[in-house]
Design a protein around this motif. Structure first.
Motif, PDB file in Angstrom:
ATOM      1  N   LEU A 140     -27.650 -10.840  22.724  1.00  0.00           N
ATOM      2  CA  LEU A 140     -28.024 -11.917  23.637  1.00  0.00           C
ATOM      3  C   LEU A 140     -27.215 -13.177  23.349  1.00  0.00           C
ATOM      4  O   LEU A 140     -26.922 -13.491  22.199  1.00  0.00           O
ATOM      5  N   ARG A 141     -26.879 -13.896  24.406  1.00  0.00           N
ATOM      6  CA  ARG A 141     -26.285 -15.230  24.317  1.00  0.00           C
ATOM      7  C   ARG A 141     -27.057 -16.104  25.298  1.00  0.00           C
ATOM      8  O   ARG A 141     -27.091 -15.812  26.503  1.00  0.00           O
ATOM      9  N   ASN A 142     -27.684 -17.129  24.760  1.00  0.00           N
ATOM     10  CA  ASN A 142     -28.519 -18.020  25.585  1.00  0.00           C
ATOM     11  C   ASN A 142     -29.579 -17.250  26.361  1.00  0.00           C
ATOM     12  O   ASN A 142     -29.864 -17.552  27.519  1.00  0.00           O
ATOM     13  N   GLY A 143     -30.127 -16.237  25.740  1.00  0.00           N
ATOM     14  CA  GLY A 143     -31.208 -15.462  26.340  1.00  0.00           C
ATOM     15  C   GLY A 143     -30.781 -14.434  27.364  1.00  0.00           C
ATOM     16  O   GLY A 143     -31.615 -13.785  27.978  1.00  0.00           O
ATOM     17  N   ARG A 144     -29.487 -14.255  27.561  1.00  0.00           N
ATOM     18  CA  ARG A 144     -28.973 -13.284  28.539  1.00  0.00           C
ATOM     19  C   ARG A 144     -28.132 -12.244  27.827  1.00  0.00           C
ATOM     20  O   ARG A 144     -27.520 -12.509  26.796  1.00  0.00           O
ATOM     21  N   GLN A 145     -28.079 -11.049  28.423  1.00  0.00           N
ATOM     22  CA  GLN A 145     -27.290  -9.961  27.829  1.00  0.00           C
ATOM     23  C   GLN A 145     -25.809 -10.335  27.816  1.00  0.00           C
ATOM     24  O   GLN A 145     -25.225 -10.651  28.845  1.00  0.00           O
ATOM     25  N   ALA A 146     -25.208 -10.275  26.622  1.00  0.00           N
ATOM     26  CA  ALA A 146     -23.790 -10.572  26.479  1.00  0.00           C
ATOM     27  C   ALA A 146     -23.002  -9.305  26.180  1.00  0.00           C
ATOM     28  O   ALA A 146     -21.850  -9.177  26.584  1.00  0.00           O
ATOM     29  N   ASP A 147     -23.608  -8.373  25.480  1.00  0.00           N
ATOM     30  CA  ASP A 147     -22.922  -7.144  25.111  1.00  0.00           C
ATOM     31  C   ASP A 147     -23.967  -6.067  24.846  1.00  0.00           C
ATOM     32  O   ASP A 147     -25.138  -6.360  24.617  1.00  0.00           O
ATOM     33  N   ARG A 148     -23.501  -4.827  24.871  1.00  0.00           N
ATOM     34  CA  ARG A 148     -24.393  -3.688  24.627  1.00  0.00           C
ATOM     35  C   ARG A 148     -23.606  -2.640  23.864  1.00  0.00           C
ATOM     36  O   ARG A 148     -22.440  -2.400  24.145  1.00  0.00           O
ATOM     37  N   ARG A 149     -24.257  -2.021  22.869  1.00  0.00           N
ATOM     38  CA  ARG A 149     -23.611  -0.962  22.109  1.00  0.00           C
ATOM     39  C   ARG A 149     -24.660   0.034  21.633  1.00  0.00           C
ATOM     40  O   ARG A 149     -25.858  -0.224  21.703  1.00  0.00           O
ATOM     41  N   GLN A 150     -24.163   1.164  21.158  1.00  0.00           N
ATOM     42  CA  GLN A 150     -25.031   2.177  20.557  1.00  0.00           C
ATOM     43  C   GLN A 150     -24.587   2.387  19.117  1.00  0.00           C
ATOM     44  O   GLN A 150     -23.404   2.581  18.856  1.00  0.00           O
ATOM     45  N   ASP A 151     -25.541   2.343  18.214  1.00  0.00           N
ATOM     46  CA  ASP A 151     -25.281   2.667  16.818  1.00  0.00           C
ATOM     47  C   ASP A 151     -25.900   4.028  16.539  1.00  0.00           C
ATOM     48  O   ASP A 151     -27.080   4.242  16.829  1.00  0.00           O
ATOM     49  N   VAL A 152     -25.112   4.958  16.008  1.00  0.00           N
ATOM     50  CA  VAL A 152     -25.623   6.276  15.631  1.00  0.00           C
ATOM     51  C   VAL A 152     -25.878   6.247  14.129  1.00  0.00           C
ATOM     52  O   VAL A 152     -24.989   5.926  13.343  1.00  0.00           O
ATOM     53  N   PHE A 153     -27.112   6.600  13.728  1.00  0.00           N
ATOM     54  CA  PHE A 153     -27.485   6.563  12.322  1.00  0.00           C
ATOM     55  C   PHE A 153     -27.257   7.889  11.623  1.00  0.00           C
ATOM     56  O   PHE A 153     -26.786   7.937  10.503  1.00  0.00           O
ATOM     57  N   THR A 154     -27.647   8.982  12.283  1.00  0.00           N
ATOM     58  CA  THR A 154     -27.507  10.284  11.640  1.00  0.00           C
ATOM     59  C   THR A 154     -27.531  11.393  12.676  1.00  0.00           C
ATOM     60  O   THR A 154     -28.044  11.217  13.783  1.00  0.00           O
ATOM     61  N   THR A 155     -26.969  12.528  12.297  1.00  0.00           N
ATOM     62  CA  THR A 155     -26.963  13.736  13.119  1.00  0.00           C
ATOM     63  C   THR A 155     -27.369  14.886  12.236  1.00  0.00           C
ATOM     64  O   THR A 155     -26.965  14.954  11.071  1.00  0.00           O
TER      65      THR A 155
END
Length: 167
Positions: free
Chosen positions: A137-152
């Motif tokens: 978030l930047r100033n309460g709005r979506q600025a970026d989006r990503r996925q983090d994978v922890f384990t498989t």
């Protein structure tokens, strides 16, 4: 006109009744103090509902855990962890055990077993991936989006139930 004429007369509480009420109040208040200071969500309603007790920084991140699976028929799907009906455990339980799952991915065997037990008519799970959607978030709005994978973890097809906690 006498408005008090038809009103029933009140009897004061007996000493036993007063003691019982004060004792119940003291126990409830004590449980609330203990649950708020040292308890967790398992003690609800005397413990905090911590998923609601935080504030999101307008320049922070929103994180949402997810579990995805490859199935024996070749398809892939996100498992519904919003309740325990899909894989036998709910999101909060997975989030509470996430550090253990990352350290020992074979703990996901219990999810594969629960899936098979709860959905015998559906294809078995072959691979389970645990990750997190992160919205910055930047100033309460979506600025970026990503996925983090922890384990498989690869499910052993047709294998015997696996002890998810190595000895």
């Amino acid at each position: 006109m006498d408005l008090q004429a038809g009103a029933p007369k009140r009897k004061p509480l007996s000493r036993l009744g007063r003691s019982w009420r004060l004792g119940t109040l003291a126990v409830a208040f004590g449980l609330l103090i203990y649950g708020s200071g040292w308890g967790d969500d398992d003690l609800f309603p005397f413990g905090p509902m911590s998923q609601y007790s935080f504030r999101i920084d307008p320049n922070g991140e929103i994180r949402a855990l997810w579990v995805e699976a490859d199935l024996a028929d070749g398809s892939s799907r996100r498992l519904d962890i919003s309740n325990s009906g899909d894989v036998g455990v709910a999101r909060a339980e997975l989030e509470g055990q996430l550090h253990l799952i990352i350290a020992e991915p074979q703990r996901l065997a219990t999810l594969a077993e629960a899936w098979h037990r709860l959905h015998p008519d559906r294809p078995e799970l072959r691979r389970i991936v645990v990750g997190q959607d992160v919205v910055e978030l930047r100033n309460g709005r979506q600025a970026d989006r990503r996925q983090d994978v922890f384990t498989t973890w690869d499910v052993v097809p047709g294998g015997a139930p696996i002890d998810p906690v190595p000895g």
